[in-house]
Design a protein around this motif. Structure first.
Motif, PDB file in Angstrom:
ATOM      1  N   ASN A  14     -10.196   9.679  -5.582  1.00  0.00           N
ATOM      2  CA  ASN A  14     -10.254   8.289  -5.140  1.00  0.00           C
ATOM      3  C   ASN A  14     -10.226   8.267  -3.621  1.00  0.00           C
ATOM      4  OD1 ASN A  14     -10.507   6.407  -7.089  1.00  0.00           O
ATOM      5  ND2 ASN A  14      -8.331   6.298  -7.567  1.00  0.00           N
ATOM      6  N   ASP A  21      -5.539  -3.584  -4.080  1.00  0.00           N
ATOM      7  CA  ASP A  21      -5.065  -2.743  -5.181  1.00  0.00           C
ATOM      8  C   ASP A  21      -3.737  -2.070  -4.857  1.00  0.00           C
ATOM      9  OD1 ASP A  21      -7.185  -3.351  -6.682  1.00  0.00           O
ATOM     10  OD2 ASP A  21      -8.195  -1.402  -6.558  1.00  0.00           O
ATOM     11  N   ASN A  53      -9.631  -2.046  -2.076  1.00  0.00           N
ATOM     12  CA  ASN A  53      -8.685  -0.926  -2.025  1.00  0.00           C
ATOM     13  C   ASN A  53      -7.341  -1.386  -1.472  1.00  0.00           C
ATOM     14  OD1 ASN A  53     -10.185   1.157  -3.102  1.00  0.00           O
ATOM     15  ND2 ASN A  53     -11.223   1.559  -1.155  1.00  0.00           N
ATOM     16  N   TYR A  54      -7.396  -2.308  -0.505  1.00  0.00           N
ATOM     17  CA  TYR A  54      -6.159  -2.769   0.119  1.00  0.00           C
ATOM     18  C   TYR A  54      -5.356  -3.668  -0.824  1.00  0.00           C
ATOM     19  CZ  TYR A  54      -7.843  -0.829   4.457  1.00  0.00           C
ATOM     20  OH  TYR A  54      -8.272   0.043   5.421  1.00  0.00           O
ATOM     21  N   ALA A  91      -7.728   4.025   2.454  1.00  0.00           N
ATOM     22  CA  ALA A  91      -7.068   2.739   2.651  1.00  0.00           C
ATOM     23  C   ALA A  91      -5.565   2.956   2.842  1.00  0.00           C
ATOM     24  CB  ALA A  91      -7.325   1.821   1.460  1.00  0.00           C
ATOM     25  N   LYS A 127      -6.566   4.121 -10.488  1.00  0.00           N
ATOM     26  CA  LYS A 127      -5.450   4.734  -9.780  1.00  0.00           C
ATOM     27  C   LYS A 127      -4.674   5.679 -10.694  1.00  0.00           C
ATOM     28  CE  LYS A 127      -6.594   1.886  -6.573  1.00  0.00           C
ATOM     29  NZ  LYS A 127      -7.900   1.626  -7.203  1.00  0.00           N
ATOM     30  N   LEU A 183     -15.713   2.323  -2.642  1.00  0.00           N
ATOM     31  CA  LEU A 183     -15.300   3.042  -3.839  1.00  0.00           C
ATOM     32  C   LEU A 183     -16.038   4.371  -3.774  1.00  0.00           C
ATOM     33  CD1 LEU A 183     -13.986   3.121  -6.664  1.00  0.00           C
ATOM     34  CD2 LEU A 183     -16.052   2.099  -7.565  1.00  0.00           C
ATOM     35  N   TYR A 185      -9.762   4.843  -1.744  1.00  0.00           N
ATOM     36  CA  TYR A 185      -8.411   4.322  -1.885  1.00  0.00           C
ATOM     37  C   TYR A 185      -7.440   5.116  -1.007  1.00  0.00           C
ATOM     38  CZ  TYR A 185      -4.215   2.695  -4.336  1.00  0.00           C
ATOM     39  OH  TYR A 185      -3.016   2.150  -4.642  1.00  0.00           O
ATOM     40  N   GLY A 191     -12.507   5.174  -9.710  1.00  0.00           N
ATOM     41  CA  GLY A 191     -11.707   4.296  -8.870  1.00  0.00           C
ATOM     42  C   GLY A 191     -10.376   3.921  -9.494  1.00  0.00           C
ATOM     43  N   SER A 238     -12.525   3.354   4.005  1.00  0.00           N
ATOM     44  CA  SER A 238     -11.496   2.687   3.221  1.00  0.00           C
ATOM     45  C   SER A 238     -12.032   1.421   2.567  1.00  0.00           C
ATOM     46  CB  SER A 238     -10.287   2.356   4.101  1.00  0.00           C
ATOM     47  OG  SER A 238     -10.605   1.293   4.964  1.00  0.00           O
TER      48      SER A 238
END
Lengths: 478, 294
Positions: free
Chosen positions: B263, B58, B55-56, B269, A433, B40, B266, A431, B37
């Protein structure tokens, strides 16, 4: 509607469906199991000729599905090694799926919980899927395959090139357990035009100081000192990693690959990235326009004599076989010069990976197949059909007759004297980035065009490494 | 059975297969995107982990995402405006002047629209080639050596270089749409204006633009969405998001998070976010341009 219109419409419909039909056909080919009688014959023969251990073994599920990358090495090797395997293990049946975009083909199967039993994944478009599988812990532990004995009576792991099985591209979780098996290995470093150096009596540089001194020679010969695959600064890894090893040894490499933020304040960092800055600022050092060229464009410029050195790997000769070049051009492999005065030339080595998914339907047969790939017969077959050199001891000599002289010499150099450096980034937390390699190498473009100072760069990476570390710790606690 | 029920059965049987396919291939995947979305997920395992809206949140702490959003925003602002202006002016010149070669121009300007985006991207990376490219060789030939930059490798100009490619690609397409629209305007309007002494420019502003307004409104939305999807191909082929993410757009970032960084959650999202943004933009441009029809 008139008749004519109907015909036009029908034709249009046919043409529209044609590409769809094209999508539907895939590369799967069934190497059908030998018919019953053939199998019986084979087993009769097998007991006489094949190794006794192999013939005795039978598998509950005799069907094996393998997915392989079909790239520069082609698929001939896999077809023939599968045929050989089926001959030695009668009754087994291997289905091969091969494609240059193998990751796209296997992804839906993996998601559906129905992965192939064995995968060879390579090529930059495909390897990210391996990172995903590593992050998910979805690979089968292969340690027992490498602990088991070969026909010679020694553990298989002793046959693999030293250092390979402990690297994080093979044992990704740092616990010594092997989850990815090594296949072909490649050697990377700087290349030069051998003909130019020989005919002008230029000595190949053994240290970075000597290399920068060659700038004058380069200018005399109407070329820049250095170029690289501008749009893809990731290629610079091929000289940066050996340079880190040269400046700070294994300790610095561990810091770099395992995300110790202090690396970006160390002397090693200053020394190694100092080389890049020197290339960026010194007159005639960096070929004009390099930052805007893609890999083919910059490599062609190198072949045409616009630059004296370029980083690349063992595949270079084959990759550029159709590209235009200056008269008399000959590939020469330099390796990576040393940062100290000792003049120990280094080279980066990298292995391709093969895996068995944890959810494979037939792990037993997949393991047997994997082990078979390391047999002498298979290594030779691999060289003959794929021109690849597997990461096993003495492989270059075993396959000498099948590979080009330049390639053989590179492998030989690494076998004797040239220091082989290997390593890869530890997987980041699930997870996260960040993509470590992108974070490290991509900003180098801006350093090269003098729009980013080394201090700004190291400050940013210090933050990135701290963050990656934090994410890994949080993951560890869960 | 009455005629009416038979008719509705017929209509339903015509509509149902299409509706079913639409639900299966459009609506269901879209709903999946919204759902995924919130997880994980690497895009590989069958056990995604629910993490709510993380996710949003982040997204707004991710510098690379914010940079790519800024780049996309700039392209979405500059490219449609310039493209549509050029298309409109060209269309008007080609229809209203008595050029003998107008059909040739029409074909030539439309040409980029039938080329594949990948071909266009490769073509332009050679035009921008720093040493042997058409652009830099041209600049050097007229003595402007200082202006000859490595266009795709310089973080200050790379986005503008891509914008030019996007404009070149789309202008001809919208020009043809506008030409068709202009042909539909009654010539009497122009004749009357001419009798009243209106210049060509005045005719353009007071007749052509108002009469085409509905078409222009549609093309604005087309063009904004076009930038979103076409920029992905152009950026992937021409710069790979470089140098140092300065030409990264949200679509390429989404792709790299999904397929190289594993990911998926993510990336989904980001996809939802883009979906919302483009909906808002479409509604906004529709609202803003509405006055013109009154």
């Amino acid at each position: 509607m008139s008749k004519k219109k109907w015909i036009t419409l029908a034709m249009a419909a046919v043409f529209l469906t044609l590409p769809l039909a094209g999508c539907g056909s895939n590369n799967t080919s069934n190497n059908a199991a030998p018919s019953a009688t053939a199998a019986a014959e084979a087993s009769a023969e097998g007991s006489a000729s094949a190794s006794p251990g192999a013939a005795a073994e039978t598998f509950g599920n005799p069907e094996l599905n393998i997915a392989v990358f079909q790239g520069g090495y082609g698929r001939d090797y896999w077809d023939s090694v599968a045929a050989e395997f089926m001959k030695e293990y009668p009754g087994t049946k291997i289905n091969i799926t091969a494609s240059p975009k193998i990751a796209e083909l296997v992804r839906p199967k993996i998601v559906a919980g129905n992965p192939p039993d064995f995968m060879y994944i390579s090529g930059s478009d495909n390897t990210p899927i391996l990172d995903g599988l590593v992050k998910d812990k979805a690979l089968l532990d292969l340690t027992d395959v490498f602990d088991s004995n070969t026909e010679a009576g020694t553990p298989l792991k002793l046959q693999i090139l030293p250092g390979v099985l402990t690297s994080s591209s093979i044992a990704p979780y740092g616990d010594g357990k092997i989850y990815l098996a090594p296949y072909n290995f490649g050697v990377m470093g700087l290349w030069y035009n051998k003909n130019l150096f020989d005919s002008k009596g230029i000595a190949t540089p053994k240290t970075w100081d000597e290399l920068f001194a060659d700038n004058a020679v380069a200018k005399e010969n109407d070329r820049a000192l250095f170029t690289y695959q501008g749009l893809y600064p990731g290629y610079l890894e091929e000289m940066i990693v050996p340079a880190i090893a040269s400046a700070g040894g294994q300790e610095a490499l561990d810091q770099f690959f395992n995300y110790d933020p202090e690396f970006w304040k160390s002397e090693t960092y200053t020394k190694v990235w100092g080389l890049l800055e020197k290339i960026a600022t010194e007159d005639n050092a960096l070929m004009k326009g390099t930052v805007a060229l893609n890999h083919t464009q910059s490599q062609t410029s190198f072949l045409q004599g616009k630059s004296m050195f370029i980083p690349n790997g063992t595949w270079f000769e084959d990759e550029m076989k159709d590209a235009p070049r200056e008269d008399g051009f000959q590939f020469g492999f330099l390796g990576v010069p040393s940062l100290g005065a000792d003049g120990k030339v280094m080279a980066l080595t990298q292995v391709e990976q093969m895996v068995i998914p944890a959810k494979a339907k037939n792990p037993e047969l997949a393991k047997a197949f994997l082990k078979y790939l390391y047999s002498e017969k298979s290594i030779k077959l691999n060289a003959e059909k794929a021109k690849g050199v597997m990461a096993v001891n003495g492989a270059p000599d075993l396959v000498k007759e099948y590979i080009s002289e330049t390639t053989y010499n590179i492998y030989k150099a690494v076998d004797s004297g040239m220091v082989a450096v290997s390593g890869s980034f530890k997987p980041v937390a699930k997870g996260s980035k960040f993509n470590a390699s992108d974070e490290v190498y991509k900003p180098i473009s801006s350093i090269m065009s003098k729009q980013l100072t080394l201090d700004e760069y190291s400050a940013k990476l210090y933050k990135v490494y701290t963050q990656i570390q934090k994410e890994l710790q949080e993951q560890g606690q869960q | 059975m009455t005629m009416k029920t038979r008719k509705s059965i017929f209509i339903a049987s015509c509509l149902l297969p299409g509706l079913f396919l639409f639900l299966l291939f459009k609506v269901y995947p879209t709903l999946q995107i919204f759902q995924k979305s919130l997880y994980l997920w690497t895009g590989l395992s069958d056990k995604p982990k629910f993490i709510g809206l993380q996710n949003y949140t982040d997204m707004f702490h991710d510098d690379t995402f914010l940079l790519s959003l800024k780049n996309t925003g700039l392209l979405m602002l500059v490219v449609p405006i310039v493209t549509l202006l050029i298309a409109l002016v060209n269309a008007s010149i080609l229809t209203k002047s008595k050029l003998k070669e107008r059909n040739i121009y029409r074909t030539v300007f439309f040409f980029p629209s039938i080329l594949s985006f990948v071909v266009i991207a490769i073509l332009w990376s050679f035009i921008y080639h720093p040493t042997m490219g058409f652009l830099n060789s041209g600049l050097e030939a007229v003595g402007l050596d200082k202006w000859a930059l490595p266009w795709l490798g310089d973080q200050r100009v790379v986005l503008w270089a891509l914008a030019v490619t996007l404009i070149w690609q789309a202008a001809g397409y919208y020009m043809v749409i506008y030409m068709a629209g202009i042909d539909g305007i009654s010539p009497e309007l122009y004749e009357a204006a001419e009798l009243d002494g209106a210049t060509r420019i005045k005719q353009f502003i007071h007749i052509t633009i108002p009469m085409l307004w509905e078409i222009i409104r549609v093309t604005i939305i087309f063009s904004i969405n076009g930038v979103l999807s076409i920029s992905f191909v152009i950026v992937s082929v021409m710069t790979a998001g470089g140098p140092d993410h300065h030409s990264e757009v949200v679509m390429t970032y989404l792709y790299s998070q999904a397929f190289t960084n594993s990911n998926f959650g993510y990336a989904m999202a980001i996809g939802v976010f883009i979906f919302v943004i483009s909906m808002i933009l479409a509604l906004l441009s529709n609202k803003l341009t509405e006055r013109g029809t009154d």
